[in-house]
Design a protein around this motif. Sequence first.
Motif, mmCIF file in Angstrom:
data_model
loop_
_atom_site.group_PDB
_atom_site.id
_atom_site.type_symbol
_atom_site.label_atom_id
_atom_site.label_comp_id
_atom_site.label_asym_id
_atom_site.label_seq_id
_atom_site.Cartn_x
_atom_site.Cartn_y
_atom_site.Cartn_z
ATOM 1 N N PHE A 139 2.765 -2.858 0.717
ATOM 2 C CA PHE A 139 4.101 -3.042 1.268
ATOM 3 C C PHE A 139 5.164 -2.497 0.312
ATOM 4 C CE2 PHE A 139 7.933 -5.711 1.875
ATOM 5 C CZ PHE A 139 8.231 -5.351 3.181
ATOM 6 N N TYR A 140 5.012 -2.766 -0.975
ATOM 7 C CA TYR A 140 6.011 -2.292 -1.936
ATOM 8 C C TYR A 140 5.934 -0.788 -2.163
ATOM 9 C CZ TYR A 140 7.708 -6.925 -2.797
ATOM 10 O OH TYR A 140 8.284 -8.153 -2.627
ATOM 11 N N TRP A 141 4.749 -0.232 -2.041
ATOM 12 C CA TRP A 141 4.647 1.222 -2.059
ATOM 13 C C TRP A 141 5.418 1.813 -0.880
ATOM 14 C CZ3 TRP A 141 3.800 4.632 -5.564
ATOM 15 C CH2 TRP A 141 2.924 4.393 -6.619
ATOM 16 N N VAL A 194 5.764 -2.556 -8.417
ATOM 17 C CA VAL A 194 4.479 -1.870 -8.206
ATOM 18 C C VAL A 194 3.681 -1.827 -9.506
ATOM 19 C CG1 VAL A 194 3.443 0.380 -7.711
ATOM 20 C CG2 VAL A 194 5.255 -0.510 -6.233
ATOM 21 N N THR A 195 4.358 -1.557 -10.622
ATOM 22 C CA THR A 195 3.677 -1.523 -11.920
ATOM 23 C C THR A 195 3.119 -2.895 -12.287
ATOM 24 O OG1 THR A 195 5.205 0.208 -12.661
ATOM 25 C CG2 THR A 195 3.932 -0.925 -14.359
ATOM 26 N N LEU A 196 3.901 -3.950 -12.044
ATOM 27 C CA LEU A 196 3.445 -5.305 -12.335
ATOM 28 C C LEU A 196 2.217 -5.681 -11.510
ATOM 29 C CD1 LEU A 196 6.562 -7.628 -12.766
ATOM 30 C CD2 LEU A 196 4.521 -7.585 -14.201
ATOM 31 N N ILE A 197 2.280 -5.412 -10.213
ATOM 32 C CA ILE A 197 1.153 -5.756 -9.337
ATOM 33 C C ILE A 197 -0.094 -4.987 -9.754
ATOM 34 C CG2 ILE A 197 0.288 -5.706 -6.973
ATOM 35 C CD1 ILE A 197 3.150 -6.104 -6.015
ATOM 36 N N THR A 198 0.072 -3.687 -9.994
ATOM 37 C CA THR A 198 -1.072 -2.857 -10.381
ATOM 38 C C THR A 198 -1.629 -3.274 -11.737
ATOM 39 O OG1 THR A 198 -0.094 -1.000 -9.165
ATOM 40 C CG2 THR A 198 -1.841 -0.484 -10.745
ATOM 41 N N PHE A 199 -0.734 -3.482 -12.700
ATOM 42 C CA PHE A 199 -1.161 -3.834 -14.054
ATOM 43 C C PHE A 199 -1.867 -5.186 -14.075
ATOM 44 C CE2 PHE A 199 -0.456 -5.601 -18.317
ATOM 45 C CZ PHE A 199 -0.951 -4.569 -19.106
ATOM 46 N N SER A 200 -1.320 -6.170 -13.366
ATOM 47 C CA SER A 200 -1.957 -7.492 -13.345
ATOM 48 C C SER A 200 -3.305 -7.458 -12.640
ATOM 49 C CB SER A 200 -1.034 -8.518 -12.671
ATOM 50 O OG SER A 200 -0.797 -8.185 -11.321
#
Length: 344
Positions: free
Chosen positions: A145-147, A173-179
């Motif tokens: 969704f954020y993408w 997006v970076t936070l979701i991907t990194f976590s």
Amino acid sequence: ISLVFFFHSSVSHRFIAKPCALGLKVQANGPQKAQPNAILEKVFTAITKHPDEKRLEGLSKQLDWDVRSIQRWFRQRRNQEKPSTLTKFCESMWRFTFYLYIFTYGVRFLKKTPWLWNTRQCWNGYPYQPLLPDLHYYYIVELSFYWSLMFSQFIDIKRKDFGIMFTHHIVTVTLITFSYVTNLTRVGTLTLCLHDAADVVLEAAKMANYCKCQKLSDLLFLTFAIVFIVSRLGIYPLWILNTTLFELYEALGNFPALWIFNVLLVILQILHCFWSYLIIKAAYKAISKGKVAKDDRSDIESSSDEEETVPRSKTLHSTITTNGTSGANGTNGYLTGGTCSEEH
């Protein structure tokens, strides 16, 4: 999955949101269109949308129009690119549907987990924590969704808060991907659910505003302001930042991912503070003036001579007296008097 969101959004706009909007008598007409003019259109598309005084004087001599008429043409032409109230209602309805669904899903998922009420459980057994199917689905849907939101910024009309919203989407997006990659998903689910709470109310307030239900819109906006400030300035730092800055360090010690993760979370908190300031200012105006202030990102440009639709020559213009018009009372982001986002 991001492409699926784009497709679903288009289908929802056409077959669900649009019929609902028309049934609620949401205005389908857009801003007033500028009179066709090949010379001005070429300047607008190829050179500048905001001509300076020197260029205005040159165009005035070339077209035998007075400067105010040319300024008016450029205002109307810029307004043509802004979405209509109907379009904004459909967009808000789609986002309201998504936020309501994903927030409900997040609450149902988290109430079965041990880390909802005890954040120290986020770090038990780390990094060897199993990736539950429900958690995986929750992450993939939110990330997609954020993408889609980030990509749609380049397709939609560029708004005044483009920079800060793009920064927000990049951080999210970076936070979701990194976590996800570092398996910090337990605290990630808490963060996602907390952020979705206020957005449900926000989109409902915007839809009420587009339907001209002013009292309902004001009530929902004030509710949104309370939920946003409590969740973003209260619960978020005391619940999320507390466990990532202190409990995580106590449980696992120092490691590189910890600092990267916390820097991103602190940036998010800075954005929360900025938006809270704008929301408080709008809430104050809503209480003092009796209605919610407009969001100037999406307002139609207006001036004292806006209603004069046909440009006049310089010799005729001195005999014309014009009336003012007001901008459309619509929003497409946070309902604030300043620049602010409709997103997290």
